[in-house]
Design a protein around this motif. Structure first.
Motif, PDB file in Angstrom:
ATOM      1  N   TYR A  64       0.868  -1.188   0.000  1.00  0.00           N
ATOM      2  CA  TYR A  64       0.000   0.000   0.000  1.00  0.00           C
ATOM      3  C   TYR A  64       0.901   1.233   0.000  1.00  0.00           C
ATOM      4  CZ  TYR A  64      -3.061   3.607   2.113  1.00  0.00           C
ATOM      5  OH  TYR A  64      -3.758   4.760   2.386  1.00  0.00           O
ATOM      6  N   ARG A  65       0.440   2.295  -0.640  1.00  0.00           N
ATOM      7  CA  ARG A  65       1.095   3.594  -0.564  1.00  0.00           C
ATOM      8  C   ARG A  65       0.049   4.626  -0.176  1.00  0.00           C
ATOM      9  NH1 ARG A  65       4.715   0.590  -0.500  1.00  0.00           N
ATOM     10  NH2 ARG A  65       6.562   0.504  -1.836  1.00  0.00           N
ATOM     11  N   GLY A  66       0.414   5.517   0.731  1.00  0.00           N
ATOM     12  CA  GLY A  66      -0.547   6.482   1.235  1.00  0.00           C
ATOM     13  C   GLY A  66      -0.092   7.919   1.056  1.00  0.00           C
ATOM     14  N   ALA A  67      -1.027   8.771   0.656  1.00  0.00           N
ATOM     15  CA  ALA A  67      -0.718  10.200   0.539  1.00  0.00           C
ATOM     16  C   ALA A  67      -0.501  10.828   1.906  1.00  0.00           C
ATOM     17  CB  ALA A  67      -1.846  10.912  -0.200  1.00  0.00           C
ATOM     18  N   VAL A  98      -5.922  12.374  -4.081  1.00  0.00           N
ATOM     19  CA  VAL A  98      -6.120  10.924  -4.085  1.00  0.00           C
ATOM     20  C   VAL A  98      -5.292  10.369  -2.929  1.00  0.00           C
ATOM     21  CG1 VAL A  98      -5.877   8.802  -5.421  1.00  0.00           C
ATOM     22  CG2 VAL A  98      -6.424  10.965  -6.589  1.00  0.00           C
ATOM     23  N   GLU A  99      -5.942   9.665  -2.010  1.00  0.00           N
ATOM     24  CA  GLU A  99      -5.296   9.289  -0.757  1.00  0.00           C
ATOM     25  C   GLU A  99      -4.644   7.909  -0.785  1.00  0.00           C
ATOM     26  OE1 GLU A  99      -4.973  11.167   1.932  1.00  0.00           O
ATOM     27  OE2 GLU A  99      -6.349  12.819   1.506  1.00  0.00           O
ATOM     28  N   HIS A 100      -5.215   6.955  -1.517  1.00  0.00           N
ATOM     29  CA  HIS A 100      -4.830   5.553  -1.362  1.00  0.00           C
ATOM     30  C   HIS A 100      -4.359   4.951  -2.683  1.00  0.00           C
ATOM     31  CE1 HIS A 100      -6.871   6.173   2.394  1.00  0.00           C
ATOM     32  NE2 HIS A 100      -8.023   6.365   1.788  1.00  0.00           N
ATOM     33  N   GLN A 120       0.937  -0.699  -4.344  1.00  0.00           N
ATOM     34  CA  GLN A 120       2.389  -0.604  -4.251  1.00  0.00           C
ATOM     35  C   GLN A 120       3.022  -0.016  -5.516  1.00  0.00           C
ATOM     36  OE1 GLN A 120       3.869  -4.252  -2.742  1.00  0.00           O
ATOM     37  NE2 GLN A 120       5.826  -3.419  -2.051  1.00  0.00           N
ATOM     38  N   ASP A 121       2.286  -0.035  -6.620  1.00  0.00           N
ATOM     39  CA  ASP A 121       2.774   0.528  -7.876  1.00  0.00           C
ATOM     40  C   ASP A 121       2.213   1.927  -8.134  1.00  0.00           C
ATOM     41  OD1 ASP A 121       4.264  -1.797  -8.564  1.00  0.00           O
ATOM     42  OD2 ASP A 121       2.396  -2.768  -9.169  1.00  0.00           O
ATOM     43  N   TRP A 122       1.623   2.529  -7.106  1.00  0.00           N
ATOM     44  CA  TRP A 122       1.072   3.876  -7.183  1.00  0.00           C
ATOM     45  C   TRP A 122      -0.111   3.965  -8.156  1.00  0.00           C
ATOM     46  CZ3 TRP A 122       1.659   7.634  -3.740  1.00  0.00           C
ATOM     47  CH2 TRP A 122       2.745   7.533  -2.871  1.00  0.00           C
ATOM     48  N   GLN A 123      -0.876   2.886  -8.227  1.00  0.00           N
ATOM     49  CA  GLN A 123      -2.153   2.934  -8.921  1.00  0.00           C
ATOM     50  C   GLN A 123      -3.242   3.259  -7.903  1.00  0.00           C
ATOM     51  OE1 GLN A 123      -2.402   2.735 -12.354  1.00  0.00           O
ATOM     52  NE2 GLN A 123      -0.180   2.859 -12.008  1.00  0.00           N
ATOM     53  N   PRO A 124      -4.104   4.244  -8.168  1.00  0.00           N
ATOM     54  CA  PRO A 124      -5.122   4.637  -7.192  1.00  0.00           C
ATOM     55  C   PRO A 124      -6.055   3.489  -6.814  1.00  0.00           C
ATOM     56  CG  PRO A 124      -4.911   6.303  -8.889  1.00  0.00           C
ATOM     57  CD  PRO A 124      -4.104   5.124  -9.358  1.00  0.00           C
ATOM     58  N   LEU A 125      -6.486   3.520  -5.547  1.00  0.00           N
ATOM     59  CA  LEU A 125      -7.448   2.546  -5.022  1.00  0.00           C
ATOM     60  C   LEU A 125      -8.709   3.307  -4.624  1.00  0.00           C
ATOM     61  CD1 LEU A 125      -5.007   0.499  -2.733  1.00  0.00           C
ATOM     62  CD2 LEU A 125      -5.842  -0.157  -4.998  1.00  0.00           C
TER      63      LEU A 125
END
Length: 419
Positions: free
Chosen positions: A175-178, A224-226, A229-234
């Motif tokens: 996961y990557r978070g803003a 966009v917050e979420h 791992q490849d920085w594709q929006p969720l």
């Protein structure tokens, strides 16, 4: 970059307003002192008391240490010992002596052994402010925090922070978070000042390029917050838990305002350092402010800024959180300094009028941390009054230049009115 003197009478230049901010800061600081626990700082209830089962938390301890350091740097008596207490807690029971990094609670008694970028950004911020405050143990804490960021969290390939790991760093959350990257940006601005190393400003710019100039700009400047791992929006992340305090579903107008301010701090810091500074930092900051104000303020017919919106800009969680309004007024003041435009004066006064009438609690102290959609105190998302950091910074930022970062600016005597 230019800063402008408004052609009109601004509250930012009014001695009475500056004194009001200073007085409110002292009131907030006095309330927060009660959060001290043997192993750090804990969560105060609505009356400013610690519950009988209160325990220290790394987030609060780091934020309080940072906040109390800012008070001490200004020359407010009674806060040096509290800064030292926070440093000792972060160097002691909150730190993982075996694998490095910091737990969320002392010796992971809450059952959480993970290592989160969000918390580590605040540890780095606290350490940097404590170094400026010249407190014992601060340099060692700062060195440890930087080492952990360098070794585990910063991804040079991505130009951003990884989100979280298990205790021994062997497993990474996909996961990557803003949000964590936003607070890393804040911390990196402070680290650049304290270490005199401009590579932190380059890292901050890379985060902003990805999260704001890339993703938010493509989403009408709503953050966009979420991401995966490849920085594709969720976009559906936490759809079933929309009111999460850290990872809510949809967009969060408060973060739009917070990013707006940080972009201006980054611009000013890079100009001050003589670095190449893209013009879009200022224009993106303005767009963030405009669009989050348009969609967040009074969107459901009542005064205030809602917590979250869906992807059609309809309110999802209608509670009004105090930190959102702190960031909105701080962003308005930053844009007013940067542009001199009257619209930001209007917004600045509007936000403070709301906070003064609805959020500031003059009976029990501090600020109500949450209001319901009818602007009555509530506790659905944030119970009690654990957060000094947002309101305290909201009364400081209008009185400080855009660069350097807060602790360094205070140490240079840059505050408008001595407290």
């Amino acid at each position: 970059m230019n800063t402008f003197q408004p052609a009109f009478s601004s509250w930012l230049n009014a001695p009475a307003h500056q004194q009001w901010l200073a007085d409110e800061g002292l009131r907030l600081l006095a309330f927060a002192k009660a959060s001290k626990l043997p192993e750090g700082f804990g969560n105060l209830d609505a009356h400013g008391e610690l519950p009988v089962d209160a325990q220290a938390h790394t987030m609060n301890t780091a934020r309080m240490t940072h906040s109390f350091a800012l008070a001490h740097i200004q020359g407010v008596p009674g806060f040096a010992e509290l800064v030292d207490h926070g440093i000792n807690a972060l160097n002691g029971p909150l730190r993982d002596a075996e694998f490095g990094g910091w737990f969320a609670a002392p010796d992971h008694r809450d059952g959480d052994t993970g290592k989160a970028a969000y918390l580590h950004a605040f540890v780095a911020l606290a350490a940097s402010s404590a170094v400026v405050a010249q407190r014992p143990g601060a340099n060692a804490l700062l060195s440890d925090a930087i080492a952990i960021i360098e070794q585990h969290f910063w991804s040079e390939e991505e130009g951003a922070m990884r989100e979280s790991f298990n205790r021994d760093w062997s497993e990474e959350e996909p996961y990557r978070g803003a949000n964590s990257n936003m607070h890393a940006t804040e911390a990196f601005l402070a680290l650049a000042d304290v270490t005199q190393d401009s590579h932190w400003l380059n890292r901050a710019l890379r985060i902003v390029e990805r999260v704001i100039h890339g993703h938010a700009a493509a989403n009408d400047f709503l953050v966009v917050e979420h991401f995966d791992q490849d920085w594709q929006p969720l976009p559906e992340y936490n759809h079933e838990n929309p009111a999460d305090g850290f990872r809510p579903y949809g967009t969060t107008p408060g973060h739009g305002f917070e990013w707006s301010r940080l972009l201006l701090h980054l611009e000013a810091a890079r100009v001050q350092a003589g670095m190449l500074t893209p013009g879009w930092l200022a224009t993106d900051a303005q767009q963030l402010f405009v669009h989050n104000g348009l969609h967040g303020w009074e969107v459901d017919g009542a005064p205030g800024i809602v917590y979250t919106l869906d992807w059609d800009n309809r309110p999802v969680v209608r509670q009004r959180l105090h930190w959102v309004h702190c960031e909105a007024s701080a962003a308005a003041s930053a844009l007013l300094k940067r542009t001199g435009e009257a619209q930001y004066e209007t917004w600045y006064r509007r936000f403070w009028a709301f906070s003064d009438s609805c959020l500031i609690d003059r009976i029990h102290g501090s600020w109500h941390h949450e209001l319901d959609p009818q602007n009555r105190p509530s506790a659905q998302i944030w119970g009690g009054k654990p957060d000094l950091y947002h309101a305290w910074q909201a009364v400081l930022i209008p009185r400080l230049p855009l660069a350097p970062s807060m602790a360094s600016a205070l140490a240079q005597g840059s505050i408008s009115v001595l407290m």
